[in-house]
Design an enzyme around this catalytic site. Structure first.
Site, PDB file in Angstrom:
ATOM      1  N   THR B 104       6.943  -0.683  -8.674  1.00 29.67           N
ATOM      2  CA  THR B 104       6.047   0.438  -8.942  1.00 29.67           C
ATOM      3  C   THR B 104       6.180   1.565  -7.929  1.00 29.67           C
ATOM      4  O   THR B 104       5.498   2.554  -8.031  1.00 29.67           O
ATOM      5  CB  THR B 104       4.580  -0.034  -8.969  1.00 29.67           C
ATOM      6  OG1 THR B 104       4.324  -0.782  -7.784  1.00 29.67           O
ATOM      7  CG2 THR B 104       4.296  -0.857 -10.182  1.00 29.67           C
ATOM      8  N   THR B 180       5.573  -6.176  -5.842  1.00 25.78           N
ATOM      9  CA  THR B 180       5.189  -6.996  -4.699  1.00 25.78           C
ATOM     10  C   THR B 180       5.070  -8.481  -5.023  1.00 25.78           C
ATOM     11  O   THR B 180       4.989  -9.296  -4.110  1.00 25.78           O
ATOM     12  CB  THR B 180       3.843  -6.511  -4.120  1.00 25.78           C
ATOM     13  OG1 THR B 180       2.865  -6.512  -5.160  1.00 25.78           O
ATOM     14  CG2 THR B 180       3.985  -5.127  -3.536  1.00 25.78           C
ATOM     15  N   ASP B 181       5.092  -8.859  -6.305  1.00 20.79           N
ATOM     16  CA  ASP B 181       4.834 -10.259  -6.666  1.00 20.79           C
ATOM     17  C   ASP B 181       5.743 -11.242  -5.929  1.00 20.79           C
ATOM     18  O   ASP B 181       5.281 -12.240  -5.396  1.00 20.79           O
ATOM     19  CB  ASP B 181       5.007 -10.462  -8.177  1.00 20.79           C
ATOM     20  CG  ASP B 181       3.691 -10.308  -8.931  1.00 20.79           C
ATOM     21  OD1 ASP B 181       2.895  -9.448  -8.512  1.00 20.79           O
ATOM     22  OD2 ASP B 181       3.477 -11.032  -9.917  1.00 20.79           O
ATOM     23  N   LYS B 259       2.575 -12.746   0.792  1.00 15.24           N
ATOM     24  CA  LYS B 259       1.563 -11.940   0.112  1.00 15.24           C
ATOM     25  C   LYS B 259       0.285 -12.755   0.057  1.00 15.24           C
ATOM     26  O   LYS B 259       0.192 -13.732  -0.678  1.00 15.24           O
ATOM     27  CB  LYS B 259       2.040 -11.581  -1.298  1.00 15.24           C
ATOM     28  CG  LYS B 259       1.069 -10.675  -2.048  1.00 15.24           C
ATOM     29  CD  LYS B 259       1.631 -10.179  -3.374  1.00 15.24           C
ATOM     30  CE  LYS B 259       0.629  -9.259  -4.051  1.00 15.24           C
ATOM     31  NZ  LYS B 259       1.133  -8.703  -5.321  1.00 15.24           N
TER      32      LYS B 259
END
Lengths: 439, 439
Positions: B104, B180-181, B259
């Site tokens: 993104t 970011t996953d 994360k």
């Protein structure tokens, strides 16, 4: 003659040269640095390459002999000894049930051999923890006897049933002692099975190996016993060290707690919320925004102890193939909790595998491997496709809590539809306030 | 005419009553509380039950209309607009490669429709992020185009190969933009595949949905570009927001980052170590105890981009049956990384299943689902039995890093024995200093 129990080879050599004995205060020099503490014994199966000292903070530190330039004996000490005076039971005090499962709390250690002798009678517990006799009339018993990592849903059933029996007898509170490995899972499971319990139940354990007489076992047990008598709230909680000092316990809601360190004293943390309370000898300090349920009447409580063990917790990872997930979901499961990435995703190619599982009557739920924050499956295509495939999003429920809840819901709500609705209801604080969503 | 893009039903009704328009400053009253911020637009697929405002802190908050008693328009605002002046390339500045994977970052959003237009040329990037043109001569390209959750080992191979090509051409540094996953997994994978890379590579992304023009994408990209030119160190890092302000980036070692929040700006955290550095417009502050490798010579670098995808990450859970684990290990795997409980355990009844897998040539490794702390399989029977069964203990390596490393090691060290040795070596900072063990 110096006592160097458990030391041999290079570590024993260094200690012998220093004239050290267990209990002595040593200064371990490593180049320009040094570290001071009391020499503690080691298990016989430990390696021969580390010297372990207890720091003033209560922590034990293992120092690799490769790094040690010199060991200096600073002061003579005494090897810790167990004194076991006969203690009278706390007569006239409120009753607290202590249910044991085979963990490391309430054990005494033979220093010479490292053998552990679990205390199983009230007298033994009073002798190990004399302060207990001033707080409560304790009723200890062993419910199951397995290592924490071997606890299974059928053990949760046995524990839940026994808890409801002792509660029916009118105890002021219940303490469950266990190893810490699966403590988070167990606390969550009991939160559902014992929903509506009219007294507080504290799950306690010890993060210190049992070669340490001044372990955290004592504070956890005495704090839990005191709260079991005095606390004005009910429910299922984990009570463990709040920090690395030996003064304060944090009381965590059973559905929002996780073991976040392999060995630290304060390994257990509340996730996404504050602990419910902190306990120290000064008293209990409540901190929850929403105070827990007050104590209730014993008569109206009935446990729902059943769990369906055919549920898996599946953490997604980038190399997950269709063959892999098909093998899992085809292994006879009734339900699956995914730990997806980010807001609740798995790779697109596995969505069809999940759709088939749900179409065949399975229940599939989504949590996040991030562990903090909320799943939101409406933001990206993959999330929306998973929702269309019938996956149930579980907001900010912890994966471990979701696993226990799904086992419980499948056993108690029978149909997949009823189970899916129950999974999205906040039954025991497992989903936090969602009025204000932080996105 | 008021612009209420994305709002409909109950949320649009409340906003219309207040005379509000996108960009206006609103006070949302909820009983005795209220909250103030700028109204931001929503995607068309969002629900109609939340009003989303941007707080002064930069955070967006979604408020359930059920809780809203009144909306007051405090001040008129302007809807954010994209201005896209033609920017000249940063001529004469050092070259930085920006490799895109379909995340993104570097996207511009059509506010009316919510459609995302990814920027793919240097001119488009300069127009979105004009400051870039003052820092570096950027060479953007799309390497692969998949959602982060769909990134697989073969994509890591393609990325690693392309990185070595651009490094051979003499760029000052490389930026990899991605969702970011799976950023943690990817950074770890590249840390091994690009071991010895002579320039810094920064993996960056955006935690904010792309409906927010002032997202964290900008700071992450400009910070990474600046460091790609100026930093005196090399290696693979994740560069993301250090906190919830929009001022500082944390630079995390690629093998020690995770994360830890589904949606927060500062979701990425270094695990068990400090970040390597912090970056703000004031400069780069190094914080690592062991400074990272300095920049090296381009000629001597050769990537090892191969990964064996037949590796699984298996998180242990209390209802894990022999049938379940046998189904997994029999699905054609060459290796497995367990996320055991506590110090590195699974239930005893599955140890024989693991022993057979190892005896058949599989590689089985152990990490802890605690995520913090070190596995120690010598403390309890179960750990020792797992060691005897051939399980490789991975100290404090993160489970996600261990998965990527095992895929890489199996592809590069061929024999199970060679792989097992490599898994226990500290190749890219994946195991932290073990001189002083905190037990």
């Amino acid at each position: 003659m110096p006592d160097l129990s458990g030391y041999r080879g290079p570590s024993a050599k260094l200690l012998t040269e220093a004239g050290a004995s267990i209990g002595d205060v040593l200064e371990i020099q490593m180049g320009t640095e040094s570290i001071k503490g009391t020499l503690v014994p080691r298990y016989e199966h430990n390696d021969d390459k580390h010297i372990v000292i207890k720091l003033k903070s209560g922590y034990n530190v293992g120092i690799s002999v490769d790094k040690v330039s010199k060991v200096v004996r600073v002061a003579k000490g005494e090897a810790p000894k167990f004194i076991a005076p006969k203690q009278a039971a706390g007569k006239g005090l409120p009753e607290v049930a202590i249910l044991g499962t085979g963990g490391t709390i309430a054990s005494r250690v033979d220093y010479r051999t490292g053998a552990v002798h679990p205390a199983t009678t009230a007298e033994e517990l009073y002798s190990l923890f004399p302060e207990l006799s001033e707080v409560a009339s304790i009723k200890p018993e062993i419910v199951v006897s397995v290592y924490s990592e071997n606890l299974e849903p059928n053990h949760w059933e046995a524990i839940a049933k026994r808890v409801s029996e002792v509660v029916a007898k009118g105890v002021s509170g219940v303490i469950l002692t266990m190893g810490t490995d699966t403590m988070g899972y167990t606390a969550a499971a009991l939160s559902f099975a014992l929903r509506g319990i009219p007294v507080p139940l504290f799950v306690v354990g010890s993060q210190r190996s049992s070669d340490r007489p001044s372990s955290d076992a004592f504070l956890n047990l005495i704090g839990a016993a005191t709260m079991a008598v005095q606390a004005n709230f009910s429910g299922v909680f984990v009570a463990m060290h709040a920090d690395s000092s030996d003064e304060t316990l944090a009381v965590h809601l059973g559905t929002r707690v996780r073991k976040n360190h392999t060995s630290a004293r304060d390994a257990f943390e509340s996730m996404g919320i504050e602990p419910v309370a902190f306990w120290s000898r000064k008293g209990t300090e409540m901190v929850a925004h929403e105070p827990p349920t007050p104590r209730g009447k014993t008569g109206s409580f009935a446990a729902k102890p059943k769990f369906d063990p055919r549920v898996a917790l599946v953490k997604f990872f980038p190399s997950m193939s269709k063959e892999y997930l098909s093998a899992i979901l085809g292994s006879g499961l009734h339900g699956v909790v995914f730990e997806g990435t980010g807001l609740g995703h798995i790779n697109s190619k596995n969505i069809e595998v999940v759709r088939k599982f749900v179409a065949g009557g399975g229940v599939a739920c989504m949590t996040s491997q991030c562990l903090w924050g909320r799943v939101d499956m409406n933001v990206y295509d993959t999330g929306r496709d998973l929702l269309k495939a019938g996956v149930v999003p579980l907001e900010d429920m912890l994966p471990e809590t979701a696993l226990a809840k799904l086992m419980w819901a499948l056993a108690n709500f029978k149909s997949p539809e009823g189970t899916m609705v129950a999974m999205q209801d906040n039954l025991a604080g497992e989903i936090t306030n969602r009025t204000i969503q932080r996105r």
